[in-house]
Enzyme design. Structure first.
Site, PDB file in Angstrom:
ATOM      1  CB  THR A 198      69.940  65.029 -22.800  1.00 15.74           C
ATOM      2  OG1 THR A 198      69.339  64.284 -23.849  1.00 15.74           O
ATOM      3  CG2 THR A 198      71.295  64.394 -22.494  1.00 15.74           C
ATOM      4  CG  ASP A 199      65.558  61.972 -24.059  1.00 23.75           C
ATOM      5  OD1 ASP A 199      66.573  62.444 -24.600  1.00 23.75           O
ATOM      6  OD2 ASP A 199      64.513  61.703 -24.704  1.00 23.75           O
ATOM      7  CD  GLU A 200      70.576  62.007 -27.394  1.00 22.25           C
ATOM      8  OE1 GLU A 200      71.762  61.665 -27.523  1.00 22.25           O
ATOM      9  OE2 GLU A 200      69.950  62.620 -28.269  1.00 22.25           O
ATOM     10  CE  LYS A 253      73.783  67.680 -21.338  1.00 20.39           C
ATOM     11  NZ  LYS A 253      73.880  69.158 -21.104  1.00 20.39           N
ATOM     12  CE1 TYR A 266      74.684  66.586 -25.808  1.00 22.20           C
ATOM     13  CE2 TYR A 266      73.201  64.750 -26.245  1.00 22.20           C
ATOM     14  CZ  TYR A 266      73.411  66.030 -25.747  1.00 22.20           C
ATOM     15  OH  TYR A 266      72.379  66.738 -25.183  1.00 22.20           O
TER      16      TYR A 266
END
Ligand code: NAD
Ligand code: DAU
Length: 343
Positions: free
Chosen positions: A125-127, A154, A150
């Site tokens: 994810t870009d997060e 990741k 979260y």
């Protein structure tokens, strides 16, 4: 690559990816694995389970003994979507996030290595890059700086994937995509939550000042990008994926109010998410230049199609809101493992 294992296949993006793969690659033999947590829904795969090229197995990716026979069945590639995916839930409790998103990935990597799987694609994810100020974009060389439990889980998984490539020479790939929307998204995420609330004449909870910005991409564009990276990406590399479509949350809310003929007073400003990332924006020049992929869906068209999908598929989301979707597979198959169409 014809025998592909898709984990998290009963989730939002996983189920869209299985459908895309069946349509796009006639020679593909797909095994879909999912633990069927609250976010997994066999009803999202109803049309796919009728296809002889698709088999579904209910399984936890952390359970190496249960996963081994699936890998031993000639799997050539793994695309890992399985994850706890909702930031707000990770703030309430991080344990399942670490278990599935970190330990689950380590289990899959070990199995992939033992069974000499040719390609391992981790859907990230870009997060992982953290939060942006008013300008700039995330590139693949932006240092990771996750802010939520979260995104921290990741990021840990991405480090493991990199380490297995570096140490063992495994042909791994990592994709880091921005916010997806489209059909079959669980109605806890911004767009489907707001659509389904408005359809039920309930207000929509907007966090903080509503000025947090996300970069929106239609799930079909994301699925096409993943297949492109799986087939043509360079092992060991990270590829950013995004929609080149930055929109503040208040604007999303207003567009949905417009689609559903509702007034601005249906917006309820609520307490902000703790640690809420302000802005995400993804630079997609690497995947565009190296692999020729670009997003195709225009956001206004995609949003209109998505609203239409939730209107036409009330049963799908209403059964989630009442909890009936979980009774469905438990009634059909019991609480244990499910194999739909064993070979
Ligand atoms: P989702 O929550 O809809 O689906 C996740 C699926 O994984 C569910 O079907 C769930 O049952 C399954 N699962 C959870 N734990 C499992 C376990 N231990 N074993 C097997 N299956 C398990 O999530 P999504 O939005 O489809 O996201 C899929 C992946 O894409 C995630 O890895 C997420 O981090 C990533 N991602 C999502 C977005 C987005 O906007 N939704 C954007 C970028 C990346
Ligand atoms: O950027 C990719 C990520 O996008 C994925 O990795 C995650 O799995 C996915 O859940 C998503 O994370 P976000 O936290 O950005 O998505 P969410 O839909 O939860 O929230 C989008 C924005 O809307 C965010 O700024 C928070 C805000 N929001 C969300 C909800 C659920 C609200 O204002 N109200 C809400 O009720």
């Amino acid at each position: 690559m014809s025998r592909i294992l898709v984990t998290g296949a009963a989730g939002f993006i996983g189920s869209n990816f299985v459908r895309h793969l069946l349509r796009a690659r006639s020679g593909a033999q797909i095994v879909g694995v999912d633990k069927l947590t609250y976010a997994g829904n066999l009803e999202s795969l109803a049309d796919c389970t009728e296809d002889a090229r698709f088999r579904f197995v209910r399984c936890d990716i952390c359970d190496a003994d249960a996963m081994a026979p699936i890998l031993g069945d000639g799997i050539e590639a793994i695309v890992n979507f399985a994850a706890e995916s909702h930031v707000d839930r990770s703030i309430l409790g991080a344990q399942e996030f670490v278990r599935t998103n970190v330990i689950g990935v380590q289990v899959l990597l070990d199995l992939a290595r033992a069974h000499e799987v040719n390609r391992f694609l981790q859907v990230s994810t870009d997060e992982v890059y953290g939060s942006l100020g008013p300008s700039g974009k995330f590139t693949e060389s932006t240092p990771v700086a996750p802010n939520s439990p979260y995104s921290a889980s990741k990021t840990a998984a991405d480090h493991l994937v990199h380490a297995y490539h570096h140490t063992f020479g495994m042909a791994t790939l990592i994709t880091r995509c921005s916010n997806n929307y489209g059909p079959y998204q669980f109605p806890e995420k911004l767009i489907p939550l707001f659509i389904t609330n408005l359809l039920e004449k309930n207000k929509v909870p907007l966090y903080g000042d509503g000025m947090n910005v996300r970069d929106w991409i239609h799930v079909q564009d994301h699925c096409e990008a993943i297949l492109t990276v799986l087939e043509r990406g360079t092992p060991g590399q990270v590829y950013n994926i995004g929609g080149e479509c930055e929109i503040p949350n208040i604007e999303i809310a207003r567009r949905l109010l417009g689609h559903l003929d509702c007034d601005e007073d249906m917006i309820e400003y609520v307490t902000d998410r703790p640690g809420h990332d302000r802005r995400y924006a993804v630079d997609i020049s690497k995947i565009t230049k190296e692999l020729g992929w670009r997003p195709r869906m225009n956001f206004d068209d995609g949003l209109a199609e998505t609203v239409a999908w939730y209107l036409a598929n009330r049963k799908w989301w209403q059964r989630i809101k009442t909890g009936e979707y979980q009774e469905y597979y438990e009634k059909q198959y019991g609480r244990g493992g499910v194999t739909v169409k064993p070979e």
